[in-house]
Design a protein around this motif. Sequence first.
Motif, PDB file in Angstrom:
ATOM      1  N   GLY A  82     -30.068 -37.763 -16.916  1.00  0.00           N
ATOM      2  CA  GLY A  82     -29.152 -36.719 -16.902  1.00  0.00           C
ATOM      3  C   GLY A  82     -28.792 -36.331 -18.241  1.00  0.00           C
ATOM      4  N   VAL A  83     -28.615 -34.890 -17.927  1.00  0.00           N
ATOM      5  CA  VAL A  83     -27.739 -34.158 -18.432  1.00  0.00           C
ATOM      6  C   VAL A  83     -26.491 -33.327 -17.739  1.00  0.00           C
ATOM      7  CG1 VAL A  83     -28.286 -32.325 -20.485  1.00  0.00           C
ATOM      8  CG2 VAL A  83     -30.074 -33.947 -20.324  1.00  0.00           C
ATOM      9  N   THR A  84     -25.334 -33.273 -18.196  1.00  0.00           N
ATOM     10  CA  THR A  84     -24.608 -32.916 -17.338  1.00  0.00           C
ATOM     11  C   THR A  84     -23.952 -31.492 -19.337  1.00  0.00           C
ATOM     12  OG1 THR A  84     -22.583 -34.110 -17.858  1.00  0.00           O
ATOM     13  CG2 THR A  84     -23.718 -34.245 -16.024  1.00  0.00           C
ATOM     14  N   GLY A  85     -23.022 -31.207 -18.504  1.00  0.00           N
ATOM     15  CA  GLY A  85     -22.477 -30.497 -19.703  1.00  0.00           C
ATOM     16  C   GLY A  85     -22.058 -30.505 -20.879  1.00  0.00           C
ATOM     17  N   ALA A  86     -21.397 -31.826 -20.751  1.00  0.00           N
ATOM     18  CA  ALA A  86     -21.277 -32.789 -22.494  1.00  0.00           C
ATOM     19  C   ALA A  86     -21.498 -34.176 -22.412  1.00  0.00           C
ATOM     20  CB  ALA A  86     -19.752 -32.685 -22.130  1.00  0.00           C
ATOM     21  N   ARG A  87     -22.400 -33.856 -21.109  1.00  0.00           N
ATOM     22  CA  ARG A  87     -23.098 -35.524 -21.517  1.00  0.00           C
ATOM     23  C   ARG A  87     -24.563 -36.395 -21.181  1.00  0.00           C
ATOM     24  NH1 ARG A  87     -19.512 -39.208 -17.334  1.00  0.00           N
ATOM     25  NH2 ARG A  87     -17.600 -38.460 -17.944  1.00  0.00           N
ATOM     26  N   ILE A  88     -25.327 -36.816 -22.092  1.00  0.00           N
ATOM     27  CA  ILE A  88     -26.428 -37.487 -22.001  1.00  0.00           C
ATOM     28  C   ILE A  88     -26.885 -38.431 -21.265  1.00  0.00           C
ATOM     29  CG2 ILE A  88     -28.590 -37.163 -22.809  1.00  0.00           C
ATOM     30  CD1 ILE A  88     -27.465 -35.976 -25.614  1.00  0.00           C
ATOM     31  N   VAL A  89     -27.175 -38.395 -20.133  1.00  0.00           N
ATOM     32  CA  VAL A  89     -26.886 -40.104 -19.457  1.00  0.00           C
ATOM     33  C   VAL A  89     -28.841 -40.340 -20.231  1.00  0.00           C
ATOM     34  CG1 VAL A  89     -27.552 -42.188 -17.713  1.00  0.00           C
ATOM     35  CG2 VAL A  89     -25.769 -40.034 -17.755  1.00  0.00           C
ATOM     36  N   LEU A  90     -29.251 -42.056 -20.734  1.00  0.00           N
ATOM     37  CA  LEU A  90     -30.336 -42.095 -20.868  1.00  0.00           C
ATOM     38  C   LEU A  90     -30.749 -43.365 -20.824  1.00  0.00           C
ATOM     39  CD1 LEU A  90     -30.034 -41.389 -24.607  1.00  0.00           C
ATOM     40  CD2 LEU A  90     -31.201 -40.460 -23.641  1.00  0.00           C
ATOM     41  N   ASP A  91     -32.089 -43.702 -20.211  1.00  0.00           N
ATOM     42  CA  ASP A  91     -32.698 -45.160 -19.744  1.00  0.00           C
ATOM     43  C   ASP A  91     -33.292 -45.194 -20.810  1.00  0.00           C
ATOM     44  OD1 ASP A  91     -31.421 -44.425 -17.210  1.00  0.00           O
ATOM     45  OD2 ASP A  91     -33.273 -43.992 -16.218  1.00  0.00           O
ATOM     46  N   GLN A  92     -32.588 -46.683 -21.504  1.00  0.00           N
ATOM     47  CA  GLN A  92     -33.412 -47.462 -22.460  1.00  0.00           C
ATOM     48  C   GLN A  92     -34.119 -48.967 -21.965  1.00  0.00           C
ATOM     49  OE1 GLN A  92     -30.098 -46.387 -25.347  1.00  0.00           O
ATOM     50  NE2 GLN A  92     -32.312 -46.495 -26.838  1.00  0.00           N
ATOM     51  N   THR A  93     -35.128 -49.693 -22.331  1.00  0.00           N
ATOM     52  CA  THR A  93     -35.643 -50.910 -21.714  1.00  0.00           C
ATOM     53  C   THR A  93     -36.830 -50.760 -23.532  1.00  0.00           C
ATOM     54  OG1 THR A  93     -36.627 -50.280 -20.002  1.00  0.00           O
ATOM     55  CG2 THR A  93     -37.763 -51.435 -20.645  1.00  0.00           C
ATOM     56  N   VAL A  94     -36.003 -52.799 -23.150  1.00  0.00           N
ATOM     57  CA  VAL A  94     -37.255 -53.229 -24.378  1.00  0.00           C
ATOM     58  C   VAL A  94     -38.037 -53.846 -23.368  1.00  0.00           C
ATOM     59  CG1 VAL A  94     -36.954 -54.298 -26.287  1.00  0.00           C
ATOM     60  CG2 VAL A  94     -34.434 -53.328 -25.840  1.00  0.00           C
ATOM     61  N   THR A  95     -39.612 -53.790 -24.205  1.00  0.00           N
ATOM     62  CA  THR A  95     -40.209 -54.647 -23.995  1.00  0.00           C
ATOM     63  C   THR A  95     -40.904 -55.722 -24.787  1.00  0.00           C
ATOM     64  OG1 THR A  95     -41.417 -52.734 -23.781  1.00  0.00           O
ATOM     65  CG2 THR A  95     -40.643 -53.296 -21.700  1.00  0.00           C
ATOM     66  N   ARG A  96     -41.818 -56.812 -24.585  1.00  0.00           N
ATOM     67  CA  ARG A  96     -42.567 -57.477 -25.738  1.00  0.00           C
ATOM     68  C   ARG A  96     -44.237 -57.237 -24.510  1.00  0.00           C
ATOM     69  NH1 ARG A  96     -40.328 -62.021 -25.749  1.00  0.00           N
ATOM     70  NH2 ARG A  96     -41.357 -62.748 -23.581  1.00  0.00           N
ATOM     71  N   ALA A  97     -45.224 -56.468 -25.390  1.00  0.00           N
ATOM     72  CA  ALA A  97     -46.988 -56.663 -24.485  1.00  0.00           C
ATOM     73  C   ALA A  97     -46.834 -56.470 -23.489  1.00  0.00           C
ATOM     74  CB  ALA A  97     -47.271 -58.051 -24.814  1.00  0.00           C
ATOM     75  N   GLY A  98     -45.744 -55.127 -22.496  1.00  0.00           N
ATOM     76  CA  GLY A  98     -45.359 -54.169 -21.655  1.00  0.00           C
ATOM     77  C   GLY A  98     -44.587 -55.255 -20.307  1.00  0.00           C
ATOM     78  N   GLU A  99     -43.694 -56.761 -21.270  1.00  0.00           N
ATOM     79  CA  GLU A  99     -42.893 -57.377 -20.166  1.00  0.00           C
ATOM     80  C   GLU A  99     -41.719 -56.708 -20.733  1.00  0.00           C
ATOM     81  OE1 GLU A  99     -42.220 -62.217 -19.216  1.00  0.00           O
ATOM     82  OE2 GLU A  99     -43.087 -61.274 -20.994  1.00  0.00           O
ATOM     83  N   ARG A 100     -40.601 -56.641 -19.119  1.00  0.00           N
ATOM     84  CA  ARG A 100     -39.222 -55.754 -19.826  1.00  0.00           C
ATOM     85  C   ARG A 100     -38.560 -56.910 -20.052  1.00  0.00           C
ATOM     86  NH1 ARG A 100     -37.617 -51.421 -15.789  1.00  0.00           N
ATOM     87  NH2 ARG A 100     -39.504 -50.908 -16.048  1.00  0.00           N
ATOM     88  N   LEU A 101     -37.591 -56.980 -20.879  1.00  0.00           N
ATOM     89  CA  LEU A 101     -36.989 -57.637 -21.888  1.00  0.00           C
ATOM     90  C   LEU A 101     -35.129 -57.701 -21.373  1.00  0.00           C
ATOM     91  CD1 LEU A 101     -38.834 -58.638 -24.489  1.00  0.00           C
ATOM     92  CD2 LEU A 101     -38.893 -60.048 -22.676  1.00  0.00           C
ATOM     93  N   PHE A 102     -35.227 -56.272 -21.386  1.00  0.00           N
ATOM     94  CA  PHE A 102     -33.426 -56.016 -21.311  1.00  0.00           C
ATOM     95  C   PHE A 102     -33.663 -54.222 -20.608  1.00  0.00           C
ATOM     96  CE2 PHE A 102     -30.629 -53.232 -23.920  1.00  0.00           C
ATOM     97  CZ  PHE A 102     -29.302 -53.920 -23.423  1.00  0.00           C
TER      98      PHE A 102
END
Length: 133
Positions: A82-102
Amino acid sequence: MPHSFPVRVYYEDTDLAGIVYYANYLKFIERARSEWVRSLGVDQARLRAEEGIVFAVRRVEADYLKPARFDDELSVSTAVAGVTGARIVLDQTVTRAGERLFQAQVTLVCLTEAGAAVRLPAELRGKLAPALH
């Protein structure tokens, strides 16, 4: 399309149990965000020098799902939520060989160097609009 950034787990990233120390995931996603901004063609040093604008993390909501270990090859994906006037919201994911860790949702705010909120520059908003997922 999410931006992808590779990370290798080094010994210094781990704790006594041999797994990645929880706070280091925040370092991994920070590096990935810096490279994501660079991939958009945004020069943060120029933005600060010429316009007096910087980005700061306002909020992080994180879930630790599975451990990463020494010598793992990880990938950090960054996508605009998402993006608003003064903000950016990001989704961040850490994976190992496609497996979601964080996974984390990170809210960035645009500030003057004095710490006052300021609107995102129009040029940057234009670069972010196509990245919304």
